[in-house]
Enzyme design. Sequence first.
Site, PDB file in Angstrom:
ATOM      1  N   ILE A 157     -15.782  23.410 -42.109  1.00 36.06           N
ATOM      2  CA  ILE A 157     -15.083  22.645 -41.149  1.00 36.06           C
ATOM      3  C   ILE A 157     -14.877  23.327 -39.948  1.00 36.06           C
ATOM      4  O   ILE A 157     -15.215  22.790 -38.803  1.00 36.06           O
ATOM      5  CB  ILE A 157     -14.112  21.752 -41.663  1.00 36.06           C
ATOM      6  CG1 ILE A 157     -14.590  20.799 -42.952  1.00 36.06           C
ATOM      7  CG2 ILE A 157     -13.536  20.928 -40.672  1.00 36.06           C
ATOM      8  CD1 ILE A 157     -13.256  20.207 -43.736  1.00 36.06           C
ATOM      9  N   PRO A 204      -6.578  25.637 -45.913  1.00 37.74           N
ATOM     10  CA  PRO A 204      -6.111  25.109 -47.301  1.00 37.74           C
ATOM     11  C   PRO A 204      -4.583  24.816 -47.371  1.00 37.74           C
ATOM     12  O   PRO A 204      -4.011  25.637 -46.328  1.00 37.74           O
ATOM     13  CB  PRO A 204      -6.874  25.960 -48.312  1.00 37.74           C
ATOM     14  CG  PRO A 204      -6.942  27.172 -47.670  1.00 37.74           C
ATOM     15  CD  PRO A 204      -7.398  26.759 -46.196  1.00 37.74           C
ATOM     16  N   SER A 231      -6.358  18.742 -41.838  1.00 38.64           N
ATOM     17  CA  SER A 231      -6.587  19.551 -43.231  1.00 38.64           C
ATOM     18  C   SER A 231      -5.480  18.893 -44.355  1.00 38.64           C
ATOM     19  O   SER A 231      -6.058  18.167 -44.732  1.00 38.64           O
ATOM     20  CB  SER A 231      -6.281  20.930 -42.676  1.00 38.64           C
ATOM     21  OG  SER A 231      -4.976  21.145 -42.199  1.00 38.64           O
ATOM     22  N   ARG A 232      -4.426  19.402 -44.151  1.00 39.39           N
ATOM     23  CA  ARG A 232      -3.171  19.130 -45.173  1.00 39.39           C
ATOM     24  C   ARG A 232      -1.825  18.841 -44.354  1.00 39.39           C
ATOM     25  O   ARG A 232      -1.532  19.867 -43.780  1.00 39.39           O
ATOM     26  CB  ARG A 232      -3.114  19.879 -46.114  1.00 39.39           C
ATOM     27  CG  ARG A 232      -4.373  19.953 -47.359  1.00 39.39           C
ATOM     28  CD  ARG A 232      -4.337  18.768 -47.979  1.00 39.39           C
ATOM     29  NE  ARG A 232      -5.491  18.703 -49.168  1.00 39.39           N
ATOM     30  CZ  ARG A 232      -6.785  18.381 -48.800  1.00 39.39           C
ATOM     31  NH1 ARG A 232      -6.957  17.689 -47.589  1.00 39.39           N
ATOM     32  NH2 ARG A 232      -7.599  18.323 -49.847  1.00 39.39           N
ATOM     33  N   ASP A 256      -4.218  13.051 -39.139  1.00 41.45           N
ATOM     34  CA  ASP A 256      -5.093  12.512 -40.106  1.00 41.45           C
ATOM     35  C   ASP A 256      -4.476  12.376 -41.524  1.00 41.45           C
ATOM     36  O   ASP A 256      -4.848  11.952 -42.442  1.00 41.45           O
ATOM     37  CB  ASP A 256      -6.513  12.644 -40.320  1.00 41.45           C
ATOM     38  CG  ASP A 256      -7.446  11.980 -41.212  1.00 41.45           C
ATOM     39  OD1 ASP A 256      -7.245  10.729 -41.087  1.00 41.45           O
ATOM     40  OD2 ASP A 256      -7.800  12.321 -42.123  1.00 41.45           O
ATOM     41  N   GLU A 261       1.943  11.163 -48.695  1.00 40.37           N
ATOM     42  CA  GLU A 261       0.824  10.194 -48.557  1.00 40.37           C
ATOM     43  C   GLU A 261       0.758   9.263 -49.751  1.00 40.37           C
ATOM     44  O   GLU A 261       0.682   9.895 -50.855  1.00 40.37           O
ATOM     45  CB  GLU A 261      -0.565  10.719 -48.238  1.00 40.37           C
ATOM     46  CG  GLU A 261      -0.736  11.410 -47.061  1.00 40.37           C
ATOM     47  CD  GLU A 261      -2.071  12.434 -46.760  1.00 40.37           C
ATOM     48  OE1 GLU A 261      -2.070  12.872 -45.889  1.00 40.37           O
ATOM     49  OE2 GLU A 261      -2.602  12.365 -47.651  1.00 40.37           O
ATOM     50  N   HIS A 280      -5.480   9.374 -43.369  1.00 40.40           N
ATOM     51  CA  HIS A 280      -6.631  10.512 -44.072  1.00 40.40           C
ATOM     52  C   HIS A 280      -7.773   9.672 -44.422  1.00 40.40           C
ATOM     53  O   HIS A 280      -8.392   9.738 -45.394  1.00 40.40           O
ATOM     54  CB  HIS A 280      -5.472  10.475 -45.539  1.00 40.40           C
ATOM     55  CG  HIS A 280      -6.236  11.901 -46.299  1.00 40.40           C
ATOM     56  ND1 HIS A 280      -5.097  12.861 -46.822  1.00 40.40           N
ATOM     57  CD2 HIS A 280      -7.094  12.608 -46.092  1.00 40.40           C
ATOM     58  CE1 HIS A 280      -5.650  13.710 -47.368  1.00 40.40           C
ATOM     59  NE2 HIS A 280      -7.120  13.974 -46.990  1.00 40.40           N
TER      60      HIS A 280
END
Length: 314
Positions: A157, A204, A231-232, A256, A261, A280
Amino acid sequence: MKIVVLDAYSIVYNDLSFDFLKDYDASIYDFTSPEEVVSRIGDAEAVFTNKCEIDKNVIDSCPNLKFVGELATGYNNIDVQYCKEKNIIVSNIPSYASNNVSEMVFAFLLDVFYNLHDYDVAIKEGEWINSKIFTFFKHTTHNLAGKTIGIIGYGDIAKAVEKKAIAFDMNVLVHRRTQDTSDKKFVSLDYLLANSDIITVHTPLNQQTAKLINEESISKMKDGVVFVNTSRGGIVDEKALYNALESGKISHACLDVLTKEPMEKDNILLKAKNITMTPHIAWAAYETRKKLIDILEENLKAYVSGKPINVVNK
Protein backbone atom coordinates in the site's frame (compact mmCIF):
# COMPACT_ATOMS: atom_id res chain seq x y z
CA MET A 1 -15.29 -30.29 5.11
CA LYS A 2 -17.14 -28.06 7.54
CA ILE A 3 -16.46 -24.34 7.15
CA VAL A 4 -17.74 -21.37 9.16
CA VAL A 5 -17.70 -17.73 8.02
CA LEU A 6 -18.06 -15.57 11.12
CA ASP A 7 -18.52 -12.06 9.69
CA ALA A 8 -19.47 -12.27 6.04
CA TYR A 9 -21.37 -8.98 5.74
CA SER A 10 -18.22 -6.89 6.02
CA ILE A 11 -17.01 -8.54 2.82
CA VAL A 12 -20.05 -9.33 0.72
CA TYR A 13 -22.30 -6.39 1.76
CA ASN A 14 -25.32 -6.69 -0.57
CA ASP A 15 -23.48 -7.00 -3.88
CA LEU A 16 -21.24 -10.09 -3.55
CA SER A 17 -21.51 -13.63 -2.13
CA PHE A 18 -19.57 -16.66 -0.94
CA ASP A 19 -21.07 -18.85 -3.68
CA PHE A 20 -17.78 -20.71 -4.06
CA LEU A 21 -18.56 -22.43 -0.74
CA LYS A 22 -21.69 -24.12 -2.07
CA ASP A 23 -19.87 -27.44 -2.47
CA TYR A 24 -18.78 -27.42 1.19
CA ASP A 25 -20.66 -27.84 4.45
CA ALA A 26 -20.59 -24.11 5.05
CA SER A 27 -22.33 -21.98 7.66
CA ILE A 28 -22.22 -18.29 6.79
CA TYR A 29 -23.00 -15.64 9.39
CA ASP A 30 -23.25 -11.92 8.65
CA PHE A 31 -22.18 -10.96 12.19
CA THR A 32 -20.82 -12.88 15.17
CA SER A 33 -20.44 -11.50 18.68
CA PRO A 34 -17.39 -12.47 20.77
CA GLU A 35 -19.65 -14.66 22.90
CA GLU A 36 -20.84 -16.60 19.84
CA VAL A 37 -17.48 -17.36 18.22
CA VAL A 38 -16.79 -20.68 19.93
CA SER A 39 -20.31 -22.09 19.54
CA ARG A 40 -20.49 -21.11 15.87
CA ILE A 41 -17.13 -22.62 14.99
CA GLY A 42 -17.99 -25.77 16.94
CA ASP A 43 -16.42 -28.78 15.26
CA ALA A 44 -15.57 -26.98 12.01
CA GLU A 45 -12.23 -27.64 10.33
CA ALA A 46 -11.96 -24.19 8.77
CA VAL A 47 -13.06 -20.73 9.81
CA PHE A 48 -13.01 -17.43 7.93
CA THR A 49 -12.83 -14.25 9.98
CA ASN A 50 -12.37 -10.57 9.31
CA LYS A 51 -12.47 -8.92 12.73
CA CYS A 52 -13.69 -11.72 15.03
CA GLU A 53 -10.88 -12.75 17.37
CA ILE A 54 -9.40 -16.21 17.20
CA ASP A 55 -7.49 -16.36 20.47
CA LYS A 56 -6.17 -19.12 22.71
CA ASN A 57 -9.56 -19.72 24.31
CA VAL A 58 -11.25 -20.11 20.93
CA ILE A 59 -8.50 -22.40 19.65
CA ASP A 60 -8.61 -24.62 22.75
CA SER A 61 -12.40 -24.76 22.60
CA CYS A 62 -12.48 -25.82 18.93
CA PRO A 63 -10.16 -28.87 18.70
CA ASN A 64 -11.13 -29.73 15.10
CA LEU A 65 -9.91 -26.38 13.78
CA LYS A 66 -7.12 -26.79 11.22
CA PHE A 67 -7.35 -23.72 8.99
CA VAL A 68 -8.05 -20.05 9.70
CA GLY A 69 -8.64 -17.80 6.70
CA GLU A 70 -8.14 -14.13 7.53
CA LEU A 71 -10.41 -11.95 5.38
CA ALA A 72 -7.84 -9.16 5.26
CA THR A 73 -4.11 -8.54 5.03
CA GLY A 74 -3.68 -7.67 8.71
CA TYR A 75 -4.16 -10.55 11.16
CA ASN A 76 -3.73 -8.99 14.59
CA ASN A 77 -7.12 -10.50 15.55
CA ILE A 78 -5.61 -14.00 15.38
CA ASP A 79 -3.14 -15.56 17.82
CA VAL A 80 -0.94 -16.82 14.99
CA GLN A 81 1.80 -18.13 17.28
CA TYR A 82 -0.61 -20.31 19.25
CA CYS A 83 -2.15 -21.48 15.98
CA LYS A 84 1.32 -22.58 14.90
CA GLU A 85 1.79 -24.48 18.15
CA LYS A 86 -1.50 -26.26 17.49
CA ASN A 87 -0.63 -26.96 13.82
CA ILE A 88 -3.39 -24.66 12.59
CA ILE A 89 -2.61 -22.97 9.28
CA VAL A 90 -3.41 -19.25 9.05
CA SER A 91 -3.62 -17.64 5.62
CA ASN A 92 -4.28 -13.99 4.88
CA ILE A 93 -5.21 -11.97 1.79
CA PRO A 94 -2.07 -10.10 0.70
CA SER A 95 -1.86 -7.10 -1.63
CA TYR A 96 -5.55 -6.99 -2.49
CA ALA A 97 -6.31 -3.41 -1.39
CA SER A 98 -3.24 -1.46 -2.48
CA ASN A 99 -5.01 0.50 -5.20
CA ASN A 100 -8.12 1.09 -3.12
CA VAL A 101 -6.39 2.35 0.03
CA SER A 102 -3.82 4.45 -1.81
CA GLU A 103 -6.62 6.10 -3.81
CA MET A 104 -8.41 6.86 -0.55
CA VAL A 105 -5.29 8.60 0.79
CA PHE A 106 -5.43 11.00 -2.14
CA ALA A 107 -9.19 11.39 -1.91
CA PHE A 108 -8.57 12.63 1.63
CA LEU A 109 -5.71 14.89 0.57
CA LEU A 110 -7.54 16.45 -2.37
CA ASP A 111 -10.48 17.13 -0.08
CA VAL A 112 -8.21 18.85 2.46
CA PHE A 113 -6.21 20.89 -0.04
CA TYR A 114 -9.12 21.88 -2.32
CA ASN A 115 -12.24 21.49 -0.15
CA LEU A 116 -14.50 21.10 -3.16
CA HIS A 117 -17.48 20.22 -0.97
CA ASP A 118 -17.51 23.70 0.59
CA TYR A 119 -17.48 25.31 -2.85
CA ASP A 120 -20.29 23.07 -4.04
CA VAL A 121 -22.43 23.97 -1.03
CA ALA A 122 -21.66 27.66 -1.42
CA ILE A 123 -22.68 27.63 -5.08
CA LYS A 124 -25.96 25.87 -4.31
CA GLU A 125 -26.65 28.43 -1.60
CA GLY A 126 -26.30 31.24 -4.15
CA GLU A 127 -22.94 32.67 -3.15
CA TRP A 128 -21.42 32.51 -6.64
CA ILE A 129 -24.49 34.17 -8.12
CA ASN A 130 -23.81 37.16 -5.89
CA SER A 131 -20.06 37.31 -6.60
CA LYS A 132 -18.73 40.48 -8.23
CA ILE A 133 -16.07 38.57 -10.19
CA PHE A 134 -16.02 35.34 -12.18
CA THR A 135 -13.78 33.61 -9.63
CA PHE A 136 -15.54 33.24 -6.32
CA PHE A 137 -13.04 32.87 -3.48
CA LYS A 138 -14.37 31.23 -0.34
CA HIS A 139 -11.11 29.82 0.99
CA THR A 140 -7.50 29.39 -0.11
CA THR A 141 -6.66 26.20 -2.00
CA HIS A 142 -3.24 24.59 -2.19
CA ASN A 143 -1.31 22.36 -4.58
CA LEU A 144 -0.14 18.88 -3.71
CA ALA A 145 2.73 19.37 -6.15
CA GLY A 146 5.90 20.34 -4.35
CA LYS A 147 4.67 19.16 -0.96
CA THR A 148 6.66 16.54 0.93
CA ILE A 149 4.72 13.42 1.90
CA GLY A 150 6.17 11.21 4.61
CA ILE A 151 5.16 7.56 4.35
CA ILE A 152 5.55 5.44 7.48
CA GLY A 153 5.87 1.81 6.37
CA TYR A 154 6.85 0.43 2.98
CA GLY A 155 4.56 -2.45 2.11
CA ASP A 156 2.44 -2.73 -1.01
CA ILE A 157 0.00 0.00 0.00
CA ALA A 158 2.78 2.41 0.92
CA LYS A 159 4.48 1.75 -2.42
CA ALA A 160 1.20 2.47 -4.21
CA VAL A 161 0.90 5.75 -2.28
CA GLU A 162 4.47 6.61 -3.29
CA LYS A 163 3.71 5.97 -6.95
CA LYS A 164 0.68 8.27 -6.86
CA ALA A 165 2.59 10.93 -4.93
CA ILE A 166 5.27 10.99 -7.62
CA ALA A 167 2.54 11.38 -10.23
CA PHE A 168 1.36 14.45 -8.31
CA ASP A 169 4.95 15.84 -8.41
CA MET A 170 5.35 15.49 -4.67
CA ASN A 171 8.55 14.85 -2.75
CA VAL A 172 8.60 11.49 -0.96
CA LEU A 173 10.18 10.46 2.31
CA VAL A 174 9.85 6.90 3.64
CA HIS A 175 10.51 5.39 7.04
CA ARG A 176 10.61 1.62 7.09
CA ARG A 177 11.22 -0.86 9.88
CA THR A 178 14.45 -2.20 8.38
CA GLN A 179 17.20 0.30 7.61
CA ASP A 180 17.82 0.96 3.93
CA THR A 181 20.48 3.23 2.49
CA SER A 182 19.80 2.32 -1.14
CA ASP A 183 17.87 5.55 -1.75
CA LYS A 184 17.95 8.94 -0.02
CA LYS A 185 14.15 8.80 0.37
CA PHE A 186 14.63 6.27 3.19
CA VAL A 187 15.03 8.29 6.38
CA SER A 188 14.75 7.98 10.14
CA LEU A 189 11.37 8.44 11.74
CA ASP A 190 12.49 11.65 13.43
CA TYR A 191 13.66 13.10 10.11
CA LEU A 192 10.39 12.17 8.43
CA LEU A 193 8.32 13.72 11.23
CA ALA A 194 10.27 16.98 11.11
CA ASN A 195 10.35 17.41 7.33
CA SER A 196 6.97 16.21 6.01
CA ASP A 197 4.06 18.45 5.05
CA ILE A 198 1.86 15.35 5.02
CA ILE A 199 2.32 12.16 7.04
CA THR A 200 0.51 8.97 6.09
CA VAL A 201 0.72 5.72 8.05
CA HIS A 202 0.87 2.27 6.41
CA THR A 203 2.10 -0.20 9.01
CA PRO A 204 0.51 -3.21 10.69
CA LEU A 205 -0.62 -2.88 14.30
CA ASN A 206 1.73 -4.69 16.65
CA GLN A 207 3.69 -4.08 19.83
CA GLN A 208 6.17 -1.87 18.00
CA THR A 209 3.58 0.33 16.32
CA ALA A 210 0.85 0.61 18.98
CA LYS A 211 0.37 4.35 19.66
CA LEU A 212 3.33 5.16 17.45
CA ILE A 213 1.64 8.49 16.82
CA ASN A 214 1.61 9.94 20.32
CA GLU A 215 2.36 13.16 22.15
CA GLU A 216 6.11 12.73 21.73
CA SER A 217 6.10 11.85 18.02
CA ILE A 218 3.57 14.60 17.27
CA SER A 219 5.82 17.15 18.98
CA LYS A 220 8.52 16.29 16.43
CA MET A 221 6.24 16.98 13.45
CA LYS A 222 6.37 20.13 11.35
CA ASP A 223 3.83 22.72 12.53
CA GLY A 224 0.64 22.55 10.46
CA VAL A 225 1.23 19.04 9.14
CA VAL A 226 -1.63 17.07 7.60
CA PHE A 227 -1.97 13.59 9.08
CA VAL A 228 -3.61 10.57 7.39
CA ASN A 229 -4.27 7.12 8.86
CA THR A 230 -5.80 4.37 6.75
CA SER A 231 -3.97 1.49 8.46
CA ARG A 232 -5.07 0.60 12.02
CA GLY A 233 -6.59 2.90 14.61
CA GLY A 234 -4.47 1.59 17.47
CA ILE A 235 -1.38 3.13 15.89
CA VAL A 236 -2.66 6.53 17.05
CA ASP A 237 -3.09 7.90 20.56
CA GLU A 238 -6.45 9.55 19.94
CA LYS A 239 -6.24 11.95 22.89
CA ALA A 240 -2.83 13.17 21.70
CA LEU A 241 -4.22 13.62 18.19
CA TYR A 242 -7.18 15.58 19.53
CA ASN A 243 -4.87 17.90 21.46
CA ALA A 244 -2.70 18.44 18.38
CA LEU A 245 -5.73 19.37 16.30
CA GLU A 246 -6.96 21.76 18.96
CA SER A 247 -3.58 23.49 19.16
CA GLY A 248 -3.10 23.58 15.39
CA LYS A 249 0.10 21.53 15.54
CA ILE A 250 -1.71 19.22 13.13
CA SER A 251 -3.71 21.37 10.72
CA HIS A 252 -5.98 18.56 9.55
CA ALA A 253 -6.36 14.84 10.24
CA CYS A 254 -7.93 12.27 7.93
CA LEU A 255 -8.86 8.99 9.55
CA ASP A 256 -10.45 5.87 8.14
CA VAL A 257 -9.72 3.80 11.25
CA LEU A 258 -10.11 4.16 15.00
CA THR A 259 -8.86 2.26 18.02
CA LYS A 260 -12.38 1.04 18.79
CA GLU A 261 -14.68 0.16 15.89
CA PRO A 262 -17.54 0.83 15.42
CA MET A 263 -16.89 4.29 16.82
CA GLU A 264 -17.99 4.80 20.42
CA LYS A 265 -20.32 7.70 21.17
CA ASP A 266 -17.88 9.27 23.64
CA ASN A 267 -14.85 9.15 21.31
CA ILE A 268 -13.02 12.43 21.85
CA LEU A 269 -12.39 12.86 18.12
CA LEU A 270 -16.09 13.57 17.57
CA LYS A 271 -15.37 16.94 19.20
CA ALA A 272 -12.18 17.64 17.28
CA LYS A 273 -11.85 20.43 14.76
CA ASN A 274 -10.31 20.06 11.31
CA ILE A 275 -10.80 16.33 11.05
CA THR A 276 -12.27 14.16 8.30
CA MET A 277 -13.37 10.63 9.22
CA THR A 278 -14.71 7.71 7.23
CA PRO A 279 -15.97 4.41 8.71
CA HIS A 280 -13.16 1.98 7.76
CA ILE A 281 -14.11 1.97 4.06
CA ALA A 282 -10.73 2.76 2.46
CA TRP A 283 -10.31 -0.90 1.48
CA ALA A 284 -13.91 -1.62 0.56
CA ALA A 285 -14.61 -0.79 -3.08
CA TYR A 286 -16.58 -3.46 -4.93
CA GLU A 287 -13.62 -4.43 -7.09
CA THR A 288 -11.38 -4.82 -4.07
CA ARG A 289 -13.84 -6.98 -2.14
CA LYS A 290 -14.33 -9.13 -5.26
CA LYS A 291 -10.55 -9.59 -5.48
CA LEU A 292 -10.44 -10.54 -1.79
CA ILE A 293 -13.02 -13.28 -2.29
CA ASP A 294 -11.15 -14.60 -5.32
CA ILE A 295 -7.91 -14.85 -3.30
CA LEU A 296 -9.78 -16.44 -0.40
CA GLU A 297 -11.08 -19.14 -2.76
CA GLU A 298 -7.52 -19.77 -3.95
CA ASN A 299 -6.32 -20.00 -0.33
CA LEU A 300 -8.98 -22.57 0.49
CA LYS A 301 -8.28 -24.67 -2.61
CA ALA A 302 -4.58 -24.63 -1.82
CA TYR A 303 -5.24 -25.77 1.75
CA VAL A 304 -7.52 -28.57 0.58
CA SER A 305 -4.87 -29.70 -1.90
CA GLY A 306 -2.29 -29.91 0.88
CA LYS A 307 -0.22 -27.03 -0.51
CA PRO A 308 -1.37 -23.98 1.47
CA ILE A 309 -0.47 -20.48 0.23
CA ASN A 310 -0.28 -17.04 1.83
CA VAL A 311 0.54 -18.67 5.14
CA VAL A 312 1.50 -16.16 7.86
CA ASN A 313 2.52 -18.60 10.62
CA LYS A 314 4.98 -20.96 8.92
